[in-house]
Design a protein around this motif. Structure first.
Motif, PDB file in Angstrom:
ATOM      1  N   VAL A 114       0.840  -1.198   0.000  1.00  0.00           N
ATOM      2  CA  VAL A 114       0.000   0.000   0.000  1.00  0.00           C
ATOM      3  C   VAL A 114       0.880   1.255   0.000  1.00  0.00           C
ATOM      4  CG1 VAL A 114      -1.718   1.318   1.303  1.00  0.00           C
ATOM      5  CG2 VAL A 114      -1.912  -1.165   1.147  1.00  0.00           C
ATOM      6  N   ALA A 115       1.941   1.238   0.814  1.00  0.00           N
ATOM      7  CA  ALA A 115       2.857   2.383   0.866  1.00  0.00           C
ATOM      8  C   ALA A 115       3.513   2.629  -0.486  1.00  0.00           C
ATOM      9  CB  ALA A 115       3.924   2.151   1.938  1.00  0.00           C
ATOM     10  N   LEU A 116       3.889   1.558  -1.186  1.00  0.00           N
ATOM     11  CA  LEU A 116       4.465   1.694  -2.524  1.00  0.00           C
ATOM     12  C   LEU A 116       3.498   2.400  -3.468  1.00  0.00           C
ATOM     13  CD1 LEU A 116       6.288  -1.697  -3.200  1.00  0.00           C
ATOM     14  CD2 LEU A 116       7.258   0.577  -3.532  1.00  0.00           C
ATOM     15  N   ALA A 117       2.227   1.991  -3.407  1.00  0.00           N
ATOM     16  CA  ALA A 117       1.216   2.607  -4.268  1.00  0.00           C
ATOM     17  C   ALA A 117       1.053   4.094  -3.942  1.00  0.00           C
ATOM     18  CB  ALA A 117      -0.115   1.880  -4.121  1.00  0.00           C
ATOM     19  N   VAL A 118       1.035   4.431  -2.649  1.00  0.00           N
ATOM     20  CA  VAL A 118       0.858   5.828  -2.238  1.00  0.00           C
ATOM     21  C   VAL A 118       2.064   6.668  -2.646  1.00  0.00           C
ATOM     22  CG1 VAL A 118       0.634   7.363  -0.242  1.00  0.00           C
ATOM     23  CG2 VAL A 118      -0.665   5.222  -0.314  1.00  0.00           C
ATOM     24  N   VAL A 119       3.281   6.148  -2.395  1.00  0.00           N
ATOM     25  CA  VAL A 119       4.501   6.891  -2.733  1.00  0.00           C
ATOM     26  C   VAL A 119       4.594   7.122  -4.233  1.00  0.00           C
ATOM     27  CG1 VAL A 119       7.024   6.695  -2.832  1.00  0.00           C
ATOM     28  CG2 VAL A 119       5.815   6.188  -0.709  1.00  0.00           C
ATOM     29  N   ARG A 120       4.316   6.083  -5.017  1.00  0.00           N
ATOM     30  CA  ARG A 120       4.409   6.250  -6.472  1.00  0.00           C
ATOM     31  C   ARG A 120       3.325   7.184  -6.987  1.00  0.00           C
ATOM     32  NH1 ARG A 120       9.004   5.537  -9.216  1.00  0.00           N
ATOM     33  NH2 ARG A 120       8.548   5.621 -11.448  1.00  0.00           N
ATOM     34  N   TYR A 121       2.143   7.131  -6.369  1.00  0.00           N
ATOM     35  CA  TYR A 121       1.058   8.040  -6.751  1.00  0.00           C
ATOM     36  C   TYR A 121       1.477   9.501  -6.516  1.00  0.00           C
ATOM     37  CZ  TYR A 121      -3.280  10.685  -6.239  1.00  0.00           C
ATOM     38  OH  TYR A 121      -4.261  11.630  -6.338  1.00  0.00           O
ATOM     39  N   CYS A 122       2.088   9.762  -5.351  1.00  0.00           N
ATOM     40  CA  CYS A 122       2.543  11.123  -5.054  1.00  0.00           C
ATOM     41  C   CYS A 122       3.603  11.582  -6.044  1.00  0.00           C
ATOM     42  CB  CYS A 122       3.110  11.185  -3.629  1.00  0.00           C
ATOM     43  SG  CYS A 122       1.879  10.951  -2.338  1.00  0.00           S
ATOM     44  N   LEU A 123       4.475  10.660  -6.451  1.00  0.00           N
ATOM     45  CA  LEU A 123       5.532  11.001  -7.393  1.00  0.00           C
ATOM     46  C   LEU A 123       4.981  11.237  -8.801  1.00  0.00           C
ATOM     47  CD1 LEU A 123       8.537  11.309  -8.088  1.00  0.00           C
ATOM     48  CD2 LEU A 123       8.642   8.830  -8.368  1.00  0.00           C
ATOM     49  N   VAL A 124       4.103  10.346  -9.247  1.00  0.00           N
ATOM     50  CA  VAL A 124       3.590  10.409 -10.614  1.00  0.00           C
ATOM     51  C   VAL A 124       2.607  11.564 -10.796  1.00  0.00           C
ATOM     52  CG1 VAL A 124       2.197   9.190 -12.326  1.00  0.00           C
ATOM     53  CG2 VAL A 124       3.966   7.973 -11.079  1.00  0.00           C
ATOM     54  N   CYS A 125       1.712  11.721  -9.845  1.00  0.00           N
ATOM     55  CA  CYS A 125       0.626  12.688 -10.019  1.00  0.00           C
ATOM     56  C   CYS A 125       0.948  14.084  -9.485  1.00  0.00           C
ATOM     57  CB  CYS A 125      -0.647  12.159  -9.357  1.00  0.00           C
ATOM     58  SG  CYS A 125      -1.244  10.621 -10.091  1.00  0.00           S
ATOM     59  N   TYR A 126       1.868  14.174  -8.513  1.00  0.00           N
ATOM     60  CA  TYR A 126       2.170  15.472  -7.912  1.00  0.00           C
ATOM     61  C   TYR A 126       3.645  15.843  -7.981  1.00  0.00           C
ATOM     62  CZ  TYR A 126      -2.549  15.049  -6.085  1.00  0.00           C
ATOM     63  OH  TYR A 126      -3.900  14.902  -5.977  1.00  0.00           O
ATOM     64  N   GLY A 127       4.478  14.913  -8.466  1.00  0.00           N
ATOM     65  CA  GLY A 127       5.901  15.201  -8.582  1.00  0.00           C
ATOM     66  C   GLY A 127       6.615  15.300  -7.257  1.00  0.00           C
ATOM     67  N   TYR A 128       6.048  14.718  -6.189  1.00  0.00           N
ATOM     68  CA  TYR A 128       6.652  14.791  -4.858  1.00  0.00           C
ATOM     69  C   TYR A 128       7.804  13.804  -4.783  1.00  0.00           C
ATOM     70  CZ  TYR A 128       7.136  14.872   0.224  1.00  0.00           C
ATOM     71  OH  TYR A 128       7.621  15.005   1.498  1.00  0.00           O
ATOM     72  N   THR A 129       9.022  14.327  -4.638  1.00  0.00           N
ATOM     73  CA  THR A 129      10.205  13.460  -4.629  1.00  0.00           C
ATOM     74  C   THR A 129      11.020  13.582  -3.351  1.00  0.00           C
ATOM     75  OG1 THR A 129      11.506  15.191  -5.721  1.00  0.00           O
ATOM     76  CG2 THR A 129      10.433  13.564  -7.135  1.00  0.00           C
ATOM     77  N   LYS A 130      10.517  14.287  -2.368  1.00  0.00           N
ATOM     78  CA  LYS A 130      11.276  14.499  -1.129  1.00  0.00           C
ATOM     79  C   LYS A 130      11.464  13.181  -0.390  1.00  0.00           C
ATOM     80  CE  LYS A 130      11.458  17.698   2.781  1.00  0.00           C
ATOM     81  NZ  LYS A 130      10.748  18.776   3.509  1.00  0.00           N
ATOM     82  N   SER A 131      12.710  12.827  -0.118  1.00  0.00           N
ATOM     83  CA  SER A 131      13.007  11.547   0.536  1.00  0.00           C
ATOM     84  C   SER A 131      13.416  11.712   1.987  1.00  0.00           C
ATOM     85  CB  SER A 131      14.116  10.814  -0.214  1.00  0.00           C
ATOM     86  OG  SER A 131      15.299  11.588  -0.226  1.00  0.00           O
ATOM     87  N   VAL A 132      13.540  12.977   2.450  1.00  0.00           N
ATOM     88  CA  VAL A 132      13.951  13.240   3.829  1.00  0.00           C
ATOM     89  C   VAL A 132      12.991  14.254   4.441  1.00  0.00           C
ATOM     90  CG1 VAL A 132      15.765  14.115   5.347  1.00  0.00           C
ATOM     91  CG2 VAL A 132      16.376  12.774   3.329  1.00  0.00           C
ATOM     92  N   ILE A 133      12.512  13.958   5.650  1.00  0.00           N
ATOM     93  CA  ILE A 133      11.641  14.872   6.380  1.00  0.00           C
ATOM     94  C   ILE A 133      12.447  15.516   7.495  1.00  0.00           C
ATOM     95  CG2 ILE A 133       9.588  15.049   7.851  1.00  0.00           C
ATOM     96  CD1 ILE A 133       8.428  12.686   6.357  1.00  0.00           C
ATOM     97  N   ASP A 134      12.421  16.840   7.551  1.00  0.00           N
ATOM     98  CA  ASP A 134      13.142  17.575   8.592  1.00  0.00           C
ATOM     99  C   ASP A 134      12.157  17.918   9.699  1.00  0.00           C
ATOM    100  OD1 ASP A 134      14.793  19.060  10.153  1.00  0.00           O
ATOM    101  OD2 ASP A 134      15.563  20.330   8.535  1.00  0.00           O
ATOM    102  N   ALA A 135      12.152  17.116  10.750  1.00  0.00           N
ATOM    103  CA  ALA A 135      11.212  17.305  11.861  1.00  0.00           C
ATOM    104  C   ALA A 135      11.957  17.897  13.059  1.00  0.00           C
ATOM    105  CB  ALA A 135      10.557  15.979  12.238  1.00  0.00           C
ATOM    106  N   HIS A 136      11.787  19.220  13.286  1.00  0.00           N
ATOM    107  CA  HIS A 136      12.424  19.905  14.409  1.00  0.00           C
ATOM    108  C   HIS A 136      13.937  19.704  14.409  1.00  0.00           C
ATOM    109  CE1 HIS A 136       8.422  20.668  15.968  1.00  0.00           C
ATOM    110  NE2 HIS A 136       8.156  19.377  15.884  1.00  0.00           N
ATOM    111  N   GLY A 137      14.534  19.813  13.240  1.00  0.00           N
ATOM    112  CA  GLY A 137      15.981  19.678  13.130  1.00  0.00           C
ATOM    113  C   GLY A 137      16.470  18.251  13.031  1.00  0.00           C
ATOM    114  N   CYS A 138      15.572  17.278  13.136  1.00  0.00           N
ATOM    115  CA  CYS A 138      15.948  15.861  13.046  1.00  0.00           C
ATOM    116  C   CYS A 138      15.540  15.329  11.681  1.00  0.00           C
ATOM    117  CB  CYS A 138      15.273  15.054  14.155  1.00  0.00           C
ATOM    118  SG  CYS A 138      15.681  13.289  14.128  1.00  0.00           S
TER     119      CYS A 138
END
Length: 333
Positions: A114-138
């Motif tokens: 399911v995560a694969l489908a969601v990640v690829r959907y975000c990439l294909v349909c919205y161009g979201y390619t961010k692989s790192v989340i910066d949460a409060h400096g972490c």
């Protein structure tokens, strides 16, 4: 306990069980080896979220097959799948542990799919390619966060199943020797509506039918996006068309490969989801374990699940150029 037995003569059932167990063992062994290879190849040059999730999927699918290998070899080759067989207490604990491990690793595989489908959907349909989340400096890698959340959800979701079955000691019908078998716990027997039905519906609906519906919708959007990309490609100037075609073709093949993987997952999961849901409807007679073990339909669904966990290698190698390149590099071909 309501005894469930094979139809036909006992000798025919034993022969059929040995054949089924042998076929399952061969498929599971092959699948474990192929999923180890999948992990090595995808983890070799994991440059994105999808590659890391595919590597993790290789691990979980391999563990699914290994768990079912133990289950099927014991029940169908070493011993026999009926209560009067000379099962030891240790053997029954081995079956219970492998059964719960199978459920847990399979659910983890489902969540990763399911995560694969969601990640690829975000990439294909919205161009979201961010692989790192910066949460409060972490800084946290997206794939690590997905895998961690999947693990936590799996632990919480499968925990209720540990109160469903227990090892039962009894005297064999044909001999006076002590036998061991699996039956529902007193807690499960005494809490049909409060426990049995919700657990089976949780497994059948929340973690099967709903994810399948989400995947079908996301896959439809991805296929639509790929078609739009092909139309846009024809409007590009002749000078740039060759370079764009080379890049976008591989991109589209990977997207379609993931669509094939998740749709095969849907086809293999829907029958299990429906059977779990119906098993919950039977309330006091809901023996999902017995259904999977004794019925022809249960055996077919088990084989479909095993084949699904094995098939990804053949999908990768036929549809993904990057996978074939990494495979040649790994074996220096």
């Amino acid at each position: 306990m309501k005894n469930v037995t094979w139809t036909g003569s006992e000798s025919d059932a034993l022969k059929n069980g040995v054949v089924y167990g042998s076929v399952s063992a061969v498929i599971c062994t092959l699948g474990v080896l192929l999923n180890i290879l999948n992990f090595l190849i995808w983890n070799r040059k994991a440059t994105g979220v999808s590659e890391s999730l595919l590597a993790a999927l290789g691990v979980t699918d391999g563990l699914v097959l290994f768990s079912y290998l133990i289950f099927s070899v014991y029940f169908f080759i070493v011993s026999a799948p009926y209560a009067d067989a000379p099962h030891s207490e240790e053997g029954m604990y081995l079956v219970i542990i492998s059964f719960h491990a199978f459920l847990a690793f399979h659910m983890m595989s489902n969540l990763l799919t399911v995560a694969l489908a969601v990640v690829r959907y975000c990439l294909v349909c919205y161009g979201y390619t961010k692989s790192v989340i910066d949460a409060h400096g972490c800084k946290i890698k997206v794939e690590n966060l997905i895998i961690l959340l999947g693990f936590l959800v799996t632990v919480l979701a499968t925990l209720p199943f540990h109160f469903y079955y227990k090892i039962h000691e009894h005297t064999g019908n044909s001999t006076n020797h002590t036998r061991f078998w699996i039956q529902k716990t007193d807690f499960a027997e005494n809490h049909v509506y409060e426990y049995q039905v919700p657990v089976l519906w949780l497994y059948g609906v929340v973690f099967k039918i709903i994810p399948c519906a989400v995947i079908v919708v996301l896959s439809g959007f991805m296929v639509k996006s790929v078609r739009k990309a092909k139309k846009r490609k024809h409007r590009i100037s002749t000078v740039d068309r060759f370079a764009v075609k080379r890049i976008s073709s591989e991109y589209n093949r990977i997207t379609l490969m993931l669509v094939v993987i998740v749709m095969i997952y849907v086809l293999s999961e829907v029958p299990v989801a429906i059977s779990a849901f119906i098993s919950g409807l039977h309330r006091a007679e809901s023996h999902f374990f017995y259904f999977l073990l004794f019925s022809t339909a249960g055996a077919i669904m088990d084989i479909i699940t095993v084949l699904n966990a094995t098939a990804n290698f053949f999908i990768y190698i036929s549809m993904c150029k990057k996978y074939r390149q990494n495979l040649r590099e790994l074996f220096k071909l």
